[in-house]
Design an enzyme around this catalytic site. Structure first.
Site, short mmCIF file in Angstrom:
data_model
loop_
_atom_site.label_atom_id
_atom_site.label_comp_id
_atom_site.label_asym_id
_atom_site.label_seq_id
_atom_site.Cartn_x
_atom_site.Cartn_y
_atom_site.Cartn_z
N HIS A 81 0.83 -1.22 0.00
CA HIS A 81 0.00 0.00 0.00
C HIS A 81 0.85 1.26 0.00
CE1 HIS A 81 0.35 1.08 4.36
NE2 HIS A 81 0.36 -0.22 4.57
N ASP A 83 -0.15 4.46 1.10
CA ASP A 83 -0.39 5.49 2.12
C ASP A 83 0.34 5.21 3.42
OD1 ASP A 83 -2.22 3.26 2.45
OD2 ASP A 83 -3.31 4.47 3.91
N ASP A 111 6.35 1.36 6.70
CA ASP A 111 5.03 0.75 6.53
C ASP A 111 4.23 1.62 5.58
OD1 ASP A 111 2.49 -0.36 6.77
OD2 ASP A 111 2.16 0.40 8.81
N GLU A 144 -5.02 2.16 2.92
CA GLU A 144 -4.96 0.96 3.76
C GLU A 144 -5.05 1.32 5.23
OE1 GLU A 144 -3.17 -2.31 6.15
OE2 GLU A 144 -2.56 -0.21 6.00
N GLU A 145 -4.41 2.44 5.58
CA GLU A 145 -4.29 2.81 6.99
C GLU A 145 -5.58 3.35 7.61
OE1 GLU A 145 -1.87 1.99 8.68
OE2 GLU A 145 -0.01 2.05 7.54
N ASP A 168 3.17 -6.67 3.69
CA ASP A 168 2.79 -5.58 4.60
C ASP A 168 2.63 -6.08 6.02
OD1 ASP A 168 2.01 -3.09 5.57
OD2 ASP A 168 -0.11 -3.43 5.08
N HIS A 349 4.12 3.33 13.01
CA HIS A 349 3.16 4.32 13.51
C HIS A 349 3.72 5.12 14.68
CE1 HIS A 349 -0.51 1.91 11.73
NE2 HIS A 349 0.50 2.03 10.88
#
Length: 381
Positions: A81, A83, A111, A144-145, A168, A349
């Site tokens: 992904h 984003d 990520d 995705e997030e 991922d 994150h």
């Protein structure tokens, strides 16, 4: 690790550092999509963009790249992904002796730009070697997030793939996620009764108090080895001199088991409604399914392909279940069996996010070995 694979390490590292420098919060992936498009078209492949951007309210759709292969073999799906979570604008990647980090003011964005960089490098290698491989559909998703929205918007009819790999997952190389939880999100409103907090508090019913008692009686956190639940946000109240008459709660529950998920939802709902009833008020509770669980059977041939690829690299496969959702949940529900493959990123994150150089390089090697293992599987079939 196998050193016979064709990896241009410095180019891979440079591409990764460029990718993370391009801000791509969810719904703002257009710039990184343009970078991917340029890299892919330089190899002579075309890039399709679907209508996911319109559906999710973003500035880019999902990108689909079709790479011709042996037409007698099944088509393989490869995914990452585009984003990232915030704060992901103005990333300044710093290459250290053994890893890449941000400058500490933003996330790194490994990520899932480790997955993006690795797949772009895979296409470069396959283009340069000309080696036989299955037809490929490489998909870079948006959003995705924020609930796997890009994967949800992906039209199954656009894909010919029979099986695939999502790149991922965090943690050490060798970890393969074969099971992921379903998630449901709760929005609740606890209705109290307003009153002046100093002159007539007994005439009011505090929605904050009601919600607090309900939450205190809920089973939250790690419910069992397959189920979790969390209250993520509480909103309510206007002033200290008013007995609060409305509190909104936002929560989630996840489980690898659908029955356990339903039981947790019912428990949280009941705690809110029963507590409100005891206070003579009421609570409205609404649940929305976010994404389904996925589970790959123990005898799936995909486990054999992954084992072959990892053993070629001198790695021991670890088939695990995850507490997090990924595009694998959605793609599996569309009828394409997939694995979610760890690519080595750590502390995602957070401002401390990092990727070891060995794992960045190793993840690209693993992608190539996955395709080679898939080719071997197709030859035997």
């Amino acid at each position: 690790m196998n050193t016979t694979v064709n990896i241009d390490q410095e180019r891979l590292i440079a591409d990764f550092m460029t990718l993370v420098s391009i801000g791509s919060h969810s719904r703002e992936e257009a710039n990184v999509a343009a970078y991917i498009r340029g890299a892919v078209e330089e190899l002579g492949y075309s890039v399709e963009e679907d209508h996911a951007g319109d559906i999710v309210g973003g500035n880019s759709g999902n990108l689909i790249i079709r790479v011709p292969g042996n037409p007698e073999w099944a088509t393989v799906l490869l995914m990452a992904h585009m984003d990232t979570v915030a704060p992901g604008h103005g990333v300044r990647p710093i290459r250290q002796a053994d890893r890449i980090t941000s400058d500490g003011k933003t996330i790194l964005g490994a990520d899932d730009k480790v997955g993006v960089a690795g797949l772009l490098h895979l296409l470069t290698v396959l283009h340069s070697t000309g080696e036989e491989h299955p037809p490929l559909e490489v998909v870079f998703t948006v959003c995705e997030e924020v609930g796997l929205l890009g994967a949800k918007a992906l039209n199954r009819s656009q894909l010919k793939a029979s099986y695939g790999f999502v790149f991922d997952s965090g943690g050490s190389l060798g970890s393969i996620v074969t099971q992921g939880p379903a998630q449901a999100k709760m929005r609740a409103a606890v209705h109290g009764k307003a009153a002046h907090a100093g002159m007539a508090p007994e005439k009011g019913v505090s929605a904050i108090e009601v919600a607090g008692h309900a939450i205190a009686n809920m089973r939250l956190g790690r419910i069992d080895d397959r189920t979790t639940a969390n209250i993520g946000q509480i909103k309510g109240g206007f002033a200290t001199n008013i007995v609060c008459d409305l509190v909104e709660l936002f929560a989630e529950a996840r489980s690898l088991d659908d029955d356990r998920l339903r039981a947790q939802q019912e428990h949280m709902t009941q705690m809110l409604k029963d507590t409100a009833k005891r206070y003579g008020v009421h609570a409205d509770v609404e649940w929305t399914a976010s994404y389904p669980a996925f589970a790959l059977p123990a005898d799936s041939f995909l486990r054999d392909i992954a084992t072959d690829a990892l053993q070629r690299m001198g790695l021991t496969p670890q088939f695990v279940h995850s507490g997090g959702g990924s595009d694998a949940n959605v793609i599996s529900s569309k009828g394409i069996p997939v694995l979610n493959v760890a690519v080595g990123y750590q502390q995602i994150h957070t401002l401390e996010e990092w990727i070891a150089l060995d794992d960045l390089i190793g993840s690209a090697r693993l992608m190539l070995e996955m395709i080679r293992a898939a080719s071997n599987y197709e030859r035997r079939s």
